[in-house]
Design a protein around this motif. Structure first.
Motif, PDB file in Angstrom:
ATOM      1  N   GLY A  99       0.825  -1.194   0.000  1.00 53.19           N
ATOM      2  CA  GLY A  99       0.000   0.000   0.000  1.00 53.19           C
ATOM      3  C   GLY A  99       0.863   1.248   0.000  1.00 53.19           C
ATOM      4  O   GLY A  99       2.066   1.202   0.266  1.00 53.19           O
ATOM      5  N   VAL A 100       0.252   2.366  -0.308  1.00 51.76           N
ATOM      6  CA  VAL A 100       0.964   3.642  -0.361  1.00 51.76           C
ATOM      7  C   VAL A 100       0.177   4.656   0.458  1.00 51.76           C
ATOM      8  O   VAL A 100      -1.054   4.706   0.400  1.00 51.76           O
ATOM      9  N   VAL A 101       0.888   5.468   1.228  1.00 55.69           N
ATOM     10  CA  VAL A 101       0.271   6.571   1.948  1.00 55.69           C
ATOM     11  C   VAL A 101       0.907   7.868   1.450  1.00 55.69           C
ATOM     12  O   VAL A 101       2.119   8.075   1.597  1.00 55.69           O
ATOM     13  N   ILE A 102       0.100   8.725   0.834  1.00 55.77           N
ATOM     14  CA  ILE A 102       0.584  10.020   0.358  1.00 55.77           C
ATOM     15  C   ILE A 102       0.468  11.005   1.511  1.00 55.77           C
ATOM     16  O   ILE A 102      -0.611  11.221   2.065  1.00 55.77           O
ATOM     17  N   GLN A 103       1.599  11.615   1.880  1.00 55.52           N
ATOM     18  CA  GLN A 103       1.638  12.497   3.037  1.00 55.52           C
ATOM     19  C   GLN A 103       1.761  13.971   2.679  1.00 55.52           C
ATOM     20  O   GLN A 103       1.430  14.832   3.494  1.00 55.52           O
TER      21      GLN A 103
END
Length: 499
Positions: free
Chosen positions: A121-125
């Motif tokens: 998964g990817v978390v855009i911060q």
């Protein structure tokens, strides 16, 4: 693109109704277009995802956002006439400008999609807009779009807006993307001074590692330049209605002492959604295959079919709604307008006619009666150069030797010494519109509208109104009228074109 993964009057009320109908219709249409943009990007992102186990993919495309202006890079590059057809809206012109790598002026919008790798998964911060190097001044044609298509003149939500002239160009966010999932968004930048490159960097966390994902124009930075002298006139900007494609090198004269005029000849359904329409094509097309979807869904098939045909060069046939929009610095003007015929062609080979009627359309005894009731008591008949309206009849006396070709170079009235009450849209700005029907019988006509506007002080301004520099065109009616019900859509394509 490849991803860098390193870090008071009847005319007034009728005008308002017309604009309101078209605005509601266009809001639905353009919202759908924005959704298609994001869906296309999502599919594209999935197809272009890097093969590495923990790589993140990203793609972006320019997006038309409300009113926009752009300049082509090279002198002598001008928009093709077909991209400026008022009936087609601003989509063809925007697509052409993107292919030319035209530089947006003052504002720019992009839609983007970010794809997570298959196993992570990817978390855009964080979203960061980076200002790059200065670019050379674009030297080509200024093109753009005017007209308020929604309550606030916008087509899609501006979730992330950044100013390149100063201030923070950084936004903290928290957007999670599941493994193999796609997240989409819209980003908007503004400037008054920057003639420069720019791109976007996303701070993303993948497998507990911070990475920078770059979003740009297929491997190249986006570009932007300061605003230019407005293309649109007050009548283009301030009336809610059909988006108006504009070009500095083409089109009608602009504002003259605060007075501006814009004209359009539209099929009835493009003027008021749900009405019956008829169009002509020189070649047969399978419009049903072009639009897709369930043909039985009320209010969907006719609109999609009309847009598919217009995009491929279809011409309104039989009858059309003729509209004049007028803006002035005073609340009362006197209008004189005449339709001038430029060319008459009698069809000598079969033409293909397509028609559709919305679910709210109830066929009257005569189809033209319905059209005339839609636009009030003002109509023009090109075959006989006969005009009816709130003025003395402009009919020619009956002549047994009259041929439709005799209309070339002649004019007939559309308004004669008519007092118009305009409604206020701002300090010292007033607008109104005049509508009528225009009909072609046995021939195909091209025409312009000669307009004279007189203020109470006696100031006179004259305009020749056209389809952005080209004459309006109305095709001959078919020999047999298509059926007058919603089922005619299906019959037209299952049984072949009629006419």
């Amino acid at each position: 693109m490849d991803t860098d993964v390193t870090g008071n009057r009847a005319t007034t009320s009728a005008g308002r109704r017309g604009f309101t109908h078209r605005a509601a219709f266009l809001t639905v249409v353009i919202t759908t277009v924005a959704a298609v943009f994001c869906t296309t990007l999502a599919v594209d992102a999935l197809g272009r995802r890097s093969t590495g186990g923990a790589s993140v993919g990203a793609v972006a495309k320019p997006l038309p956002q409300g009113t926009w202006t752009a300049t082509t890079p090279r002198a002598g590059t001008t928009a093709p006439a077909g991209s400026l057809d008022l009936a087609r809206g601003c989509g063809p012109l925007f697509d052409w400008a993107v292919r030319q790598r035209a530089v947006p002026r003052g504002t720019a919008s992009v839609s983007y999609a970010v794809t997570a790798p298959a196993g992570s998964g990817v978390v855009i911060q964080q979203i960061k807009v980076v200002r790059g190097e200065t670019i050379g001044a674009p030297r080509g044609d200024d093109v753009g779009c005017a007209g308020r298509v929604g309550a606030h003149g916008e087509t899609t939500p501006r979730q992330d807006t950044f100013n390149l002239d100063g201030g923070p160009r950084l936004k903290q966010v928290l957007r999670a993307v599941r493994p193999s999932g796609v997240a989409t968004g819209v980003l908007h930048v503004e400037t008054r001074t920057c003639r420069c490159e720019w791109w976007v960097e996303l701070k993303a966390v993948v497998d507990d590692r911070v990475r920078t994902v770059r979003i740009d124009d297929d491997g190249r930075p986006f570009r932007i330049a300061p605003p230019v002298r407005p293309l649109a006139t007050p009548v283009d900007d301030d009336l809610t209605g059909t988006p108006v494609p504009l070009s500095r090198a083409h089109g009608d004269p602009g504002v003259r002492n605060g007075i501006a005029v814009r004209g359009a000849a539209l099929s009835p359904s493009l003027y008021a959604p749900g009405e019956r329409w008829l169009m002509e094509m020189e070649r047969e097309v399978d419009a049903a295959a072009l639009i897709g979807g369930n043909l039985d869904v009320a209010g969907v098939a006719c609109g999609r079919m009309a847009r598919a045909l217009v995009a491929r060069g279809a011409t309104p046939a039989g009858s059309a709604v003729l509209e004049l929009r007028i803006a002035a610095p005073v609340d009362t003007v006197t209008l004189d307008a005449a339709i001038r015929v430029h060319e008459v062609r009698v069809p000598r080979r079969p033409r293909h006619h397509y028609a559709c009627a919305g679910p709210s359309w109830n066929p009257p005894d005569r189809a033209e009666d319905r059209l005339e009731s839609l636009v009030a008591d003002r109509s023009a008949y090109l075959d006989t150069m006969h005009a009816l309206g709130p003025f003395p009849s402009g009919s020619l006396k009956y002549d047994p030797g009259w041929k439709v070709q005799d209309a070339v170079g002649r004019t007939m009235p559309f308004a004669v010494d008519e007092t118009l009450n305009l409604y206020a849209i701002g300090e010292g700005r007033f607008v109104t519109s005049v509508h009528g029907s225009i009909g072609a019988g046995r021939a195909t006509y091209t025409f312009t509208i000669e307009v004279r506007v007189t203020t109470p002080a006696g100031e006179v301004q004259e305009f020749t109104v056209s389809n952005n520099g080209e004459p309006f065109r109305l095709a001959a009616a078919p020999v047999r009228s298509p059926p007058g019900a919603t089922r005619e859509y299906r019959e037209t394509h299952e049984g072949g074109p009629r006419g």
